[in-house]
Design a protein around this motif. Structure first.
Motif, PDB file in Angstrom:
ATOM      1  N   TRP A  63       0.803  -1.222   0.000  1.00 59.08           N
ATOM      2  CA  TRP A  63       0.000   0.000   0.000  1.00 59.08           C
ATOM      3  C   TRP A  63       0.835   1.271   0.000  1.00 59.08           C
ATOM      4  N   SER A  64       2.044   1.232   0.480  1.00 61.33           N
ATOM      5  CA  SER A  64       2.861   2.450   0.541  1.00 61.33           C
ATOM      6  C   SER A  64       3.889   2.520  -0.590  1.00 61.33           C
ATOM      7  N   GLN A 155      -6.551   2.093   4.081  1.00 62.32           N
ATOM      8  CA  GLN A 155      -5.489   2.030   3.065  1.00 62.32           C
ATOM      9  C   GLN A 155      -5.912   2.771   1.800  1.00 62.32           C
ATOM     10  N   TRP A 156      -7.165   2.591   1.406  1.00 63.31           N
ATOM     11  CA  TRP A 156      -7.667   3.270   0.211  1.00 63.31           C
ATOM     12  C   TRP A 156      -7.609   4.784   0.384  1.00 63.31           C
ATOM     13  N   VAL A 161      -4.697   9.880  -1.336  1.00 63.47           N
ATOM     14  CA  VAL A 161      -3.885  11.068  -1.056  1.00 63.47           C
ATOM     15  C   VAL A 161      -2.562  10.974  -1.821  1.00 63.47           C
ATOM     16  N   THR A 162      -1.923   9.820  -1.768  1.00 55.72           N
ATOM     17  CA  THR A 162      -0.658   9.621  -2.482  1.00 55.72           C
ATOM     18  C   THR A 162      -0.836   9.807  -3.985  1.00 55.72           C
ATOM     19  N   GLU A 165      -0.875  13.462  -4.936  1.00 58.83           N
ATOM     20  CA  GLU A 165       0.466  14.051  -4.845  1.00 58.83           C
ATOM     21  C   GLU A 165       1.322  13.656  -6.050  1.00 58.83           C
ATOM     22  N   LEU A 166       1.323  12.379  -6.386  1.00 58.36           N
ATOM     23  CA  LEU A 166       2.150  11.913  -7.500  1.00 58.36           C
ATOM     24  C   LEU A 166       1.645  12.437  -8.839  1.00 58.36           C
ATOM     25  N   TYR A 167       0.332  12.484  -9.028  1.00 54.41           N
ATOM     26  CA  TYR A 167      -0.205  12.987 -10.286  1.00 54.41           C
ATOM     27  C   TYR A 167       0.086  14.471 -10.463  1.00 54.41           C
TER      28      TYR A 167
END
Length: 188
Positions: A63-64, A155-156, A161-162, A165-167
């Motif tokens: 998940w991370s 986890q979802w 959130v991740t 940030e990445l997009y």
């Protein structure tokens, strides 16, 4: 999400016309937030082209590991293919939390990589044809929890959130050649 035949035909034509920047192969990255319909689209395209498919879910170390998954894609799959050598990776077993059996990605005319962060900026050196698939958060979360179970809610939420940030850092939606909504319709 299943795309209509007219959209599928348009996608296949655009992909076939794209440059072969991965050691003579055409790389297609189907990116977008989790639960938006990328895997279903990859299956449709794989049959239509035909193409090899790599799922980012097989590369992430849990998940991370969304950012690390993009690095592993380049190291294990794209780098070797660009040099005319089959790619090789070990599939991540989510329930066990370890990498499991090995898979080989043979040289082929088309390679589809589907999953969150598959079109991170470093893959640009392989001239990917980027398809962005999006859907609203409520629909995506419902699809994800249907697949992974209600226990995966926390986890979802972190994953979402991740993704954002990445997009934003990779400007993925802006770099896409084609954008689709979560129902398979062309956007913009």
């Amino acid at each position: 999400m299943t795309v209509p035949d007219s959209v599928l035909t348009e996608l296949v034509s655009a992909i076939e016309a794209a440059p072969a920047g991965l050691g003579g192969s055409r790389l297609v990255c189907i990116d977008g937030p989790a639960g938006s319909g990328k895997t279903t689209l990859a299956t449709q395209l794989a049959w239509s082209l035909p193409a090899q498919v790599v799922h980012m879910d097989d590369l992430y170390p849990g998940w991370s590991g969304m950012a690390e998954g993009a690095d592993l894609l380049r190291e294990w799959v794209l780098g070797p293919l660009a040099h005319g050598v089959p790619g090789r990776y070990r599939r991540y077993d989510w329930p066990l939390g370890v990498y499991a059996e090995r898979h080989t990605v043979p040289l082929a005319d088309f390679l589809i990589v589907e999953g969150c962060n598959s079109a991170a900026l470093p893959v640009d050196e392989y001239a990917p044809f980027i398809i962005w698939v999006e859907a609203d958060d409520d629909l995506r979360l419902a699809r994800g929890l249907d697949r992974d179970g209600a226990d995966a809610s926390e986890q979802w939420t972190r994953w979402m959130v991740t993704e954002r940030e990445l997009y934003a850092a990779n400007r993925t939606p802006e770099r896409a050649h084609v954008r689709l909504d979560g129902l398979g319709r062309l956007v913009g």
